[in-house]
Scaffold this motif. Structure first.
Motif, short mmCIF file in Angstrom:
data_model
loop_
_atom_site.label_atom_id
_atom_site.label_comp_id
_atom_site.label_asym_id
_atom_site.label_seq_id
_atom_site.Cartn_x
_atom_site.Cartn_y
_atom_site.Cartn_z
N ARG A 10 41.95 -2.90 32.68
CA ARG A 10 43.11 -3.24 33.50
C ARG A 10 42.89 -4.55 34.27
O ARG A 10 43.34 -4.69 35.41
CB ARG A 10 43.44 -2.11 34.47
N VAL A 11 42.17 -5.48 33.65
CA VAL A 11 42.07 -6.81 34.23
C VAL A 11 43.45 -7.46 34.15
O VAL A 11 44.10 -7.42 33.11
CB VAL A 11 41.03 -7.66 33.47
N PRO A 12 43.95 -8.06 35.22
CA PRO A 12 45.28 -8.71 35.16
C PRO A 12 45.33 -9.74 34.05
O PRO A 12 44.42 -10.57 33.92
CB PRO A 12 45.42 -9.36 36.55
N TYR A 13 46.38 -9.67 33.26
CA TYR A 13 46.45 -10.57 32.11
C TYR A 13 46.54 -12.03 32.56
O TYR A 13 46.16 -12.94 31.82
CB TYR A 13 47.64 -10.21 31.23
N ARG A 14 47.03 -12.27 33.76
CA ARG A 14 47.08 -13.64 34.26
C ARG A 14 45.68 -14.24 34.34
O ARG A 14 45.48 -15.43 34.06
CB ARG A 14 47.73 -13.67 35.65
N ILE A 15 44.71 -13.42 34.72
CA ILE A 15 43.32 -13.89 34.83
C ILE A 15 42.68 -14.00 33.45
O ILE A 15 42.06 -15.00 33.11
CB ILE A 15 42.50 -12.93 35.73
N GLY A 16 42.84 -12.94 32.64
CA GLY A 16 42.19 -12.90 31.34
C GLY A 16 42.63 -14.01 30.42
O GLY A 16 41.80 -14.77 29.88
N TYR A 17 43.93 -14.17 30.25
CA TYR A 17 44.42 -15.16 29.30
C TYR A 17 44.34 -16.57 29.85
O TYR A 17 44.25 -17.53 29.07
CB TYR A 17 45.84 -14.80 28.86
N THR A 18 44.39 -16.72 31.15
CA THR A 18 44.16 -18.05 31.72
C THR A 18 42.73 -18.50 31.47
O THR A 18 42.47 -19.66 31.11
CB THR A 18 44.45 -18.04 33.23
#
Length: 261
Positions: free
Chosen positions: A144-152
């Motif tokens: 559940r890592v925020p996708y904003r962080i992961g994909y950035t």
């Protein structure tokens, strides 16, 4: 996730399973001081990689030449740096004038080298058989890592090969135009300074294109996103993680590197 044959089972596993299975062992290996424990983990890591990964020439060179050579260099280097007063009661191995190399120094140096080598080998189990996008997807979907962080972070990581491509294009353009600046180290430094401005310009253009592509897909507009590629955590991932933890615990229990002398 890439398809794999039964002999390349590591590629079919969830990236988090390969991390969770050996992360505790990698942490505990920092605190061991013997030779047997890291050697056992090194053998385990090599066995898993040789059985479960695609054995390209580069991978074999890394495993059979690169890693052992690095461990040998670290072992010798750390042996030379050990304070002789700490190991003066051990057997002398080499004497050069007033300097003496003791067997205790070799033991400390190569124990350190084996420890670092086993940690690297355990990290290679996942590192050689996991792609960056799959690791990010698994982190977003399971942790559940925020996708904003992961994909950035993934987009930023992909700038590195892009920089390499841009640099090769700039160098080729300079060669075509006859801009070589002569020979020698100072000429190489001057050429390097000449690459900075066009490389920065290319990086800015690429960043703008990435930002426009992410905006056009409404990146960050909602707290969650629909995933096109799923990286599920299956029963085989649970089995692999449990087996890795059990094997690690067994090695530590058998050799128990923290026992008092």
């Amino acid at each position: 996730m890439a398809a794999s044959s039964p002999r390349q089972f590591l590629y079919a596993l969830n990236p988090l399973a390969k991390v969770a299975g050996f992360a505790p062992a990698m942490i505990l290996l920092v605190f061991v001081r013997d030779l047997a424990t890291p050697a056992a983990f090194l053998v385990l890591a090599y066995a898993l990689i040789l059985l479960g990964a695609r054995l390209t020439g580069r991978l074999l060179a890394l495993l059979l030449l690169g890693l052992p050579a690095g461990m040998l260099a670290i072992g010798v280097g750390f042996s030379l740096w050990v304070d002789a007063a700490r190991v003066a009661d051990s057997v002398p191995v080499l004497r050069i004038g007033d300097w003496t190399l003791f067997s205790g120094a070799l033991l400390i140096g190569f124990a350190t080298a084996l420890r670092l080598g086993s940690i690297v080998a355990l990290a290679l189990i996942g590192g050689l058989t996991t792609s960056g996008p799959d690791l990010v997807r698994a982190s977003v979907q399971q942790l559940r890592v925020p996708y904003r962080i992961g994909y950035t972070a993934l987009a930023a990581f992909r700038f590195v090969p892009r920089f390499g491509h841009e640099l090769s294009v700039i160098r080729a353009a300079h060669r075509v135009r006859g801009y070589h600046g002569g020979r020698g180290p100072f000429a190489r430094i001057a050429r390097g300074w000449g690459y900075i401005v066009p490389l920065l310009a290319g990086a800015i253009r690429h960043a703008e294109r990435v930002a426009l592509a992410m905006d056009s897909r409404a990146f960050g507009a909602h707290p969650s996103r629909t995933e096109r590629h799923l990286v599920p955590f299956r029963a085989r991932d649970v089995v692999f993680t449990a087996a890795a933890l059990v094997a690690s615990a067994a090695i530590f229990l058998v050799f128990f590197p923290w026992q008092l002398p």
